[in-house]
Scaffold this motif. Structure first.
Motif, PDB file in Angstrom:
ATOM      1  N   GLN A 127      32.347  93.274 -73.645  1.00  0.00           N
ATOM      2  CA  GLN A 127      32.445  91.995 -74.340  1.00  0.00           C
ATOM      3  C   GLN A 127      32.226  92.164 -75.835  1.00  0.00           C
ATOM      4  N   LEU A 128      31.212  92.945 -76.203  1.00  0.00           N
ATOM      5  CA  LEU A 128      30.947  93.166 -77.623  1.00  0.00           C
ATOM      6  C   LEU A 128      32.088  93.934 -78.268  1.00  0.00           C
ATOM      7  N   ASP A 185      35.226  93.877 -77.337  1.00  0.00           N
ATOM      8  CA  ASP A 185      36.362  92.965 -77.459  1.00  0.00           C
ATOM      9  C   ASP A 185      36.192  92.024 -78.645  1.00  0.00           C
ATOM     10  N   MET A 186      34.962  91.581 -78.887  1.00  0.00           N
ATOM     11  CA  MET A 186      34.710  90.706 -80.032  1.00  0.00           C
ATOM     12  C   MET A 186      35.074  91.412 -81.332  1.00  0.00           C
ATOM     13  N   ILE A 187      34.662  92.681 -81.463  1.00  0.00           N
ATOM     14  CA  ILE A 187      34.974  93.457 -82.656  1.00  0.00           C
ATOM     15  C   ILE A 187      36.478  93.681 -82.759  1.00  0.00           C
ATOM     16  N   ARG A 188      37.106  93.988 -81.626  1.00  0.00           N
ATOM     17  CA  ARG A 188      38.542  94.259 -81.621  1.00  0.00           C
ATOM     18  C   ARG A 188      39.343  93.029 -82.046  1.00  0.00           C
ATOM     19  N   TYR A 189      39.003  91.864 -81.506  1.00  0.00           N
ATOM     20  CA  TYR A 189      39.742  90.659 -81.837  1.00  0.00           C
ATOM     21  C   TYR A 189      39.475  90.205 -83.276  1.00  0.00           C
ATOM     22  N   ALA A 190      38.250  90.405 -83.733  1.00  0.00           N
ATOM     23  CA  ALA A 190      37.941  90.058 -85.124  1.00  0.00           C
ATOM     24  C   ALA A 190      38.762  90.918 -86.076  1.00  0.00           C
ATOM     25  N   GLY A 191      38.849  92.203 -85.792  1.00  0.00           N
ATOM     26  CA  GLY A 191      39.651  93.098 -86.614  1.00  0.00           C
ATOM     27  C   GLY A 191      41.118  92.744 -86.566  1.00  0.00           C
ATOM     28  N   LEU A 216      26.542 102.435 -77.606  1.00  0.00           N
ATOM     29  CA  LEU A 216      26.175 101.210 -76.899  1.00  0.00           C
ATOM     30  C   LEU A 216      27.285 100.178 -76.982  1.00  0.00           C
ATOM     31  N   ILE A 217      27.910 100.055 -78.167  1.00  0.00           N
ATOM     32  CA  ILE A 217      28.996  99.096 -78.335  1.00  0.00           C
ATOM     33  C   ILE A 217      30.180  99.464 -77.448  1.00  0.00           C
ATOM     34  N   SER A 218      30.501 100.763 -77.396  1.00  0.00           N
ATOM     35  CA  SER A 218      31.652 101.201 -76.604  1.00  0.00           C
ATOM     36  C   SER A 218      31.426 100.982 -75.118  1.00  0.00           C
TER      37      SER A 218
END
Length: 203
Positions: free
Chosen positions: A67-68, A70-76, A61-63
């Motif tokens: 938007q979700l 990208d949020m994980i990617r930028y946080a990492g 679902l995340i993949s």
């Protein structure tokens, strides 16, 4: 996919140099063996999270949610860049023995660093998504096999990064590392910044 192939693939993924390796190396050289081992344990705990949501199907679902994701990617990416800049700015030429380095922070800090470094990496998320899509059948009859492979990956991460921490704090390498401690710290810092930047700009 054959289980031997999956086992070898997991091994190659774990030992290939990445942000986790750089972080464990940096903490081991700067703060000693205990810090490196706790960082390794943090990485292993993060694998538990990846396995959990992979088996539950949340990673799919995340993949599919740009938007979700990208949020994980930028946080990492931001966290890796933060760790890298901190390593670069705090690098010094002091020749204090590694094992005698002052433990100025709680072991929980190193545990959290290892955990966050791995759990915020969307590449790891996608790896487990792709692997478990091969391991878990649609009829959900082999959940125990998928769980077994997940436990294998947890142990593999802990063992490998624990070995890295012990190797780079050994008396054999210690005298050579001390001579280039500042450059090594800066190299690790630049490595983390690079991983973070690449993660941020990759579409």
């Amino acid at each position: 996919m054959e289980w031997l192939s999956l086992a070898v693939l997991g091994l190659l993924i774990v030992i290939s140099p990445g942000a986790d390796f750089v972080l464990v190396l940096k903490n081991s050289v700067n703060q000693g063996r205990q810090a490196g081992i706790w960082t390794a344990i943090g990485v292993s705990l993060a694998i538990c999270v990846h396995i959990s949501y992979s088996m539950l199907g949340i990673s799919y679902l995340i993949s599919q949610n740009e938007q979700l994701f990208d949020m994980i990617r930028y946080a990492g990416a931001a966290y890796l860049i933060y760790l890298g800049l901190k390593g670069i700015l705090s690098a010094d030429n002091k020749l204090a023995p590694i094992e005698g380095a002052k433990q100025s922070t709680s072991v929980w800090r190193y545990l959290a660093q290892g955990f966050l470094c791995n759990v915020l990496n969307p590449k790891t998320m996608l790896f487990f998504l792709s692997i478990f899509s091969q391991v878990i059948s649609p009829d959900a009859q082999n959940q125990h096999i998928a769980l077994g492979y997940g436990l294998y990956m947890i142990v593999l991460h802990g063992l490998w990064f624990g070995i890295v921490a012990m190797l780079f704090t050994s008396s054999t390498l210690q005298k050579h590392l001390l001579r280039a401690k500042k450059r090594l710290n800066q190299a690790c810092g630049f490595g983390l910044v690079t991983f973070g930047a690449l993660l941020a700009i990759k579409s």
